[in-house]
Scaffold this motif. Structure first.
Motif, PDB file in Angstrom:
ATOM      1  N   ILE A  39     -29.813 -10.690 -30.265  1.00  8.43           N
ATOM      2  CA  ILE A  39     -29.146 -10.482 -31.547  1.00  8.43           C
ATOM      3  C   ILE A  39     -29.837  -9.366 -32.326  1.00  8.43           C
ATOM      4  CG2 ILE A  39     -28.575 -11.514 -33.789  1.00  8.43           C
ATOM      5  CD1 ILE A  39     -28.566 -14.239 -32.385  1.00  8.43           C
ATOM      6  N   ASP A  40     -31.160  -9.436 -32.370  1.00  8.16           N
ATOM      7  CA  ASP A  40     -31.969  -8.441 -33.067  1.00  8.16           C
ATOM      8  C   ASP A  40     -33.337  -8.389 -32.402  1.00  8.16           C
ATOM      9  OD1 ASP A  40     -33.462 -10.623 -34.122  1.00  8.16           O
ATOM     10  OD2 ASP A  40     -32.204 -10.715 -35.903  1.00  8.16           O
ATOM     11  N   LYS A  41     -34.328  -7.797 -33.051  1.00  9.11           N
ATOM     12  CA  LYS A  41     -35.648  -7.645 -32.431  1.00  9.11           C
ATOM     13  C   LYS A  41     -36.360  -8.968 -32.172  1.00  9.11           C
ATOM     14  CE  LYS A  41     -36.477  -3.037 -34.173  1.00  9.11           C
ATOM     15  NZ  LYS A  41     -37.308  -2.161 -34.983  1.00  9.11           N
ATOM     16  N   VAL A  42     -35.971 -10.031 -32.871  1.00 14.45           N
ATOM     17  CA  VAL A  42     -36.650 -11.323 -32.746  1.00 14.45           C
ATOM     18  C   VAL A  42     -35.751 -12.393 -32.143  1.00 14.45           C
ATOM     19  CG1 VAL A  42     -37.758 -13.195 -34.042  1.00 14.45           C
ATOM     20  CG2 VAL A  42     -38.180 -10.823 -34.698  1.00 14.45           C
ATOM     21  N   ASN A  43     -34.495 -12.446 -32.515  1.00 14.59           N
ATOM     22  CA  ASN A  43     -33.602 -13.566 -32.203  1.00 14.59           C
ATOM     23  C   ASN A  43     -32.655 -13.279 -31.044  1.00 14.59           C
ATOM     24  OD1 ASN A  43     -34.285 -15.315 -34.630  1.00 14.59           O
ATOM     25  ND2 ASN A  43     -33.758 -13.355 -35.576  1.00 14.59           N
ATOM     26  N   SER A  44     -32.393 -14.346 -30.263  1.00 15.49           N
ATOM     27  CA  SER A  44     -31.473 -14.255 -29.134  1.00 15.49           C
ATOM     28  C   SER A  44     -30.632 -15.527 -29.057  1.00 15.49           C
ATOM     29  CB  SER A  44     -32.248 -14.110 -27.816  1.00 15.49           C
ATOM     30  OG  SER A  44     -32.988 -12.917 -27.801  1.00 15.49           O
ATOM     31  N   ILE A  45     -29.457 -15.394 -28.418  1.00 13.51           N
ATOM     32  CA  ILE A  45     -28.595 -16.539 -28.153  1.00 13.51           C
ATOM     33  C   ILE A  45     -28.681 -16.858 -26.670  1.00 13.51           C
ATOM     34  CG2 ILE A  45     -26.262 -17.499 -28.255  1.00 13.51           C
ATOM     35  CD1 ILE A  45     -25.551 -15.335 -30.286  1.00 13.51           C
ATOM     36  N   TYR A  46     -29.048 -18.090 -26.354  1.00 16.45           N
ATOM     37  CA  TYR A  46     -29.064 -18.573 -24.979  1.00 16.45           C
ATOM     38  C   TYR A  46     -27.690 -19.163 -24.697  1.00 16.45           C
ATOM     39  CZ  TYR A  46     -34.093 -17.974 -25.119  1.00 16.45           C
ATOM     40  OH  TYR A  46     -35.351 -17.435 -25.217  1.00 16.45           O
ATOM     41  N   ILE A  47     -27.055 -18.710 -23.596  1.00 17.59           N
ATOM     42  CA  ILE A  47     -25.707 -19.144 -23.252  1.00 17.59           C
ATOM     43  C   ILE A  47     -25.651 -19.545 -21.777  1.00 17.59           C
ATOM     44  CG2 ILE A  47     -24.527 -17.764 -25.005  1.00 17.59           C
ATOM     45  CD1 ILE A  47     -23.889 -15.756 -22.715  1.00 17.59           C
ATOM     46  N   ASP A  48     -24.593 -20.238 -21.395  1.00 20.28           N
ATOM     47  CA  ASP A  48     -24.360 -20.645 -20.011  1.00 20.28           C
ATOM     48  C   ASP A  48     -24.062 -19.406 -19.175  1.00 20.28           C
ATOM     49  OD1 ASP A  48     -23.538 -21.730 -17.585  1.00 20.28           O
ATOM     50  OD2 ASP A  48     -22.124 -23.146 -18.496  1.00 20.28           O
ATOM     51  N   ASP A  49     -24.915 -19.138 -18.177  1.00 19.28           N
ATOM     52  CA  ASP A  49     -24.730 -17.967 -17.317  1.00 19.28           C
ATOM     53  C   ASP A  49     -23.448 -18.064 -16.503  1.00 19.28           C
ATOM     54  OD1 ASP A  49     -25.638 -15.461 -16.231  1.00 19.28           O
ATOM     55  OD2 ASP A  49     -26.151 -16.544 -14.394  1.00 19.28           O
ATOM     56  N   GLU A  50     -22.964 -19.272 -16.267  1.00 11.72           N
ATOM     57  CA  GLU A  50     -21.737 -19.475 -15.501  1.00 11.72           C
ATOM     58  C   GLU A  50     -20.607 -19.974 -16.391  1.00 11.72           C
ATOM     59  OE1 GLU A  50     -23.194 -22.112 -12.466  1.00 11.72           O
ATOM     60  OE2 GLU A  50     -23.944 -20.435 -11.276  1.00 11.72           O
ATOM     61  N   GLY A  51     -20.702 -19.712 -17.682  1.00  9.48           N
ATOM     62  CA  GLY A  51     -19.740 -20.223 -18.646  1.00  9.48           C
ATOM     63  C   GLY A  51     -18.308 -19.781 -18.420  1.00  9.48           C
ATOM     64  N   LEU A  52     -18.128 -18.601 -17.857  1.00  8.64           N
ATOM     65  CA  LEU A  52     -16.772 -18.112 -17.611  1.00  8.64           C
ATOM     66  C   LEU A  52     -16.087 -18.847 -16.468  1.00  8.64           C
ATOM     67  CD1 LEU A  52     -17.262 -14.273 -18.068  1.00  8.64           C
ATOM     68  CD2 LEU A  52     -16.231 -15.885 -19.674  1.00  8.64           C
ATOM     69  N   PHE A  53     -16.861 -19.569 -15.653  1.00  7.44           N
ATOM     70  CA  PHE A  53     -16.294 -20.297 -14.522  1.00  7.44           C
ATOM     71  C   PHE A  53     -15.937 -21.741 -14.861  1.00  7.44           C
ATOM     72  CE2 PHE A  53     -19.175 -17.117 -12.557  1.00  7.44           C
ATOM     73  CZ  PHE A  53     -18.198 -16.331 -11.981  1.00  7.44           C
ATOM     74  N   VAL A  54     -16.230 -22.175 -16.077  1.00 10.33           N
ATOM     75  CA  VAL A  54     -15.955 -23.557 -16.488  1.00 10.33           C
ATOM     76  C   VAL A  54     -14.478 -23.702 -16.844  1.00 10.33           C
ATOM     77  CG1 VAL A  54     -16.459 -25.330 -18.218  1.00 10.33           C
ATOM     78  CG2 VAL A  54     -18.314 -23.913 -17.289  1.00 10.33           C
ATOM     79  N   GLU A  55     -13.829 -24.676 -16.233  1.00 10.49           N
ATOM     80  CA  GLU A  55     -12.411 -24.921 -16.517  1.00 10.49           C
ATOM     81  C   GLU A  55     -12.243 -25.372 -17.964  1.00 10.49           C
ATOM     82  OE1 GLU A  55      -8.859 -27.715 -14.806  1.00 10.49           O
ATOM     83  OE2 GLU A  55     -10.452 -27.108 -13.441  1.00 10.49           O
ATOM     84  N   ASP A  56     -11.221 -24.872 -18.629  1.00  5.52           N
ATOM     85  CA  ASP A  56     -10.913 -25.192 -20.028  1.00  5.52           C
ATOM     86  C   ASP A  56     -12.096 -24.896 -20.957  1.00  5.52           C
ATOM     87  OD1 ASP A  56      -8.329 -26.077 -19.378  1.00  5.52           O
ATOM     88  OD2 ASP A  56      -9.101 -28.064 -18.858  1.00  5.52           O
ATOM     89  N   GLN A  57     -12.808 -23.828 -20.671  1.00  4.80           N
ATOM     90  CA  GLN A  57     -13.978 -23.453 -21.468  1.00  4.80           C
ATOM     91  C   GLN A  57     -13.584 -23.108 -22.903  1.00  4.80           C
ATOM     92  OE1 GLN A  57     -17.005 -23.671 -22.432  1.00  4.80           O
ATOM     93  NE2 GLN A  57     -17.950 -22.705 -20.647  1.00  4.80           N
ATOM     94  N   GLN A  58     -14.462 -23.422 -23.813  1.00  7.88           N
ATOM     95  CA  GLN A  58     -14.310 -23.052 -25.223  1.00  7.88           C
ATOM     96  C   GLN A  58     -15.194 -21.827 -25.484  1.00  7.88           C
ATOM     97  OE1 GLN A  58     -12.234 -24.907 -27.390  1.00  7.88           O
ATOM     98  NE2 GLN A  58     -11.646 -25.759 -25.414  1.00  7.88           N
ATOM     99  N   PHE A  59     -14.782 -20.994 -26.424  1.00  4.42           N
ATOM    100  CA  PHE A  59     -15.502 -19.755 -26.722  1.00  4.42           C
ATOM    101  C   PHE A  59     -15.844 -19.684 -28.199  1.00  4.42           C
ATOM    102  CE2 PHE A  59     -13.152 -18.994 -22.916  1.00  4.42           C
ATOM    103  CZ  PHE A  59     -13.909 -18.112 -22.175  1.00  4.42           C
ATOM    104  N   PHE A  60     -16.864 -18.877 -28.505  1.00  5.41           N
ATOM    105  CA  PHE A  60     -17.145 -18.510 -29.885  1.00  5.41           C
ATOM    106  C   PHE A  60     -17.390 -17.008 -29.925  1.00  5.41           C
ATOM    107  CE2 PHE A  60     -21.380 -19.256 -28.200  1.00  5.41           C
ATOM    108  CZ  PHE A  60     -22.189 -18.307 -28.812  1.00  5.41           C
ATOM    109  N   ASN A  61     -17.219 -16.436 -31.093  1.00  2.87           N
ATOM    110  CA  ASN A  61     -17.466 -15.014 -31.307  1.00  2.87           C
ATOM    111  C   ASN A  61     -18.639 -14.874 -32.263  1.00  2.87           C
ATOM    112  OD1 ASN A  61     -15.076 -13.811 -29.891  1.00  2.87           O
ATOM    113  ND2 ASN A  61     -14.062 -15.214 -31.290  1.00  2.87           N
ATOM    114  N   TYR A  62     -19.511 -13.914 -31.976  1.00  2.99           N
ATOM    115  CA  TYR A  62     -20.681 -13.674 -32.808  1.00  2.99           C
ATOM    116  C   TYR A  62     -20.705 -12.201 -33.179  1.00  2.99           C
ATOM    117  CZ  TYR A  62     -25.276 -14.394 -34.749  1.00  2.99           C
ATOM    118  OH  TYR A  62     -26.324 -14.512 -35.634  1.00  2.99           O
ATOM    119  N   VAL A  63     -20.825 -11.922 -34.460  1.00  6.06           N
ATOM    120  CA  VAL A  63     -20.871 -10.547 -34.951  1.00  6.06           C
ATOM    121  C   VAL A  63     -22.309 -10.055 -34.888  1.00  6.06           C
ATOM    122  CG1 VAL A  63     -20.419  -9.015 -36.887  1.00  6.06           C
ATOM    123  CG2 VAL A  63     -18.908 -10.969 -36.474  1.00  6.06           C
ATOM    124  N   ILE A  64     -22.518  -8.986 -34.102  1.00 11.72           N
ATOM    125  CA  ILE A  64     -23.833  -8.363 -33.956  1.00 11.72           C
ATOM    126  C   ILE A  64     -23.684  -6.890 -34.307  1.00 11.72           C
ATOM    127  CG2 ILE A  64     -25.734  -7.835 -32.379  1.00 11.72           C
ATOM    128  CD1 ILE A  64     -24.716 -10.162 -30.601  1.00 11.72           C
TER     129      ILE A  64
END
Length: 103
Positions: A39-64
């Motif tokens: 996100i910036d020099k200090v902060n990061s978002i940890y996400i599912d590396d295989e998240g796009l392969f999950v059936e009926d997956q839910q998404f969020f949008n983050y403004v960076i």
């Protein structure tokens, strides 16, 4: 330590406890492997590396930096110090809430 969870199922952003283990990241993100989005020099978002392969997956949008990242599954925000150790995020809960919107 505190972390910030972006919960796509309940469509909420909240603080959670993180015990500084990989197991804790896997539990909060609800995944078997994870990836990291800076996100910036200090902060990061940890996400599912295989998240796009999950059936009926839910998404969020983050403004960076005035750009929008569309991410699959839960996100866990943590910080990192100059030594590479995990620390609490320097972003506030309110700052994260104002940067997240739901798909």
């Amino acid at each position: 330590m505190k972390a910030i969870l972006i919960d796509v199922i309940n469509k909420e952003v909240r603080e959670v406890e993180h015990d500084d283990t990989l197991k804790s990241i896997y539990k909060h993100v609800d995944c078997g492997t994870f990836d990291v989005v800076r996100i910036d020099k200090v902060n990061s978002i940890y996400i599912d590396d295989e998240g796009l392969f999950v059936e009926d997956q839910q998404f969020f949008n983050y403004v960076i930096d005035l750009r929008v990242a569309s991410l699959a599954g839960n996100g866990l925000i943590l910080g990192v110090d100059d030594e590479g150790d995990t620390i609490e995020p320097t972003l506030t809960l309110e700052e994260v809430k104002s940067s997240v919107f739901w798909s």
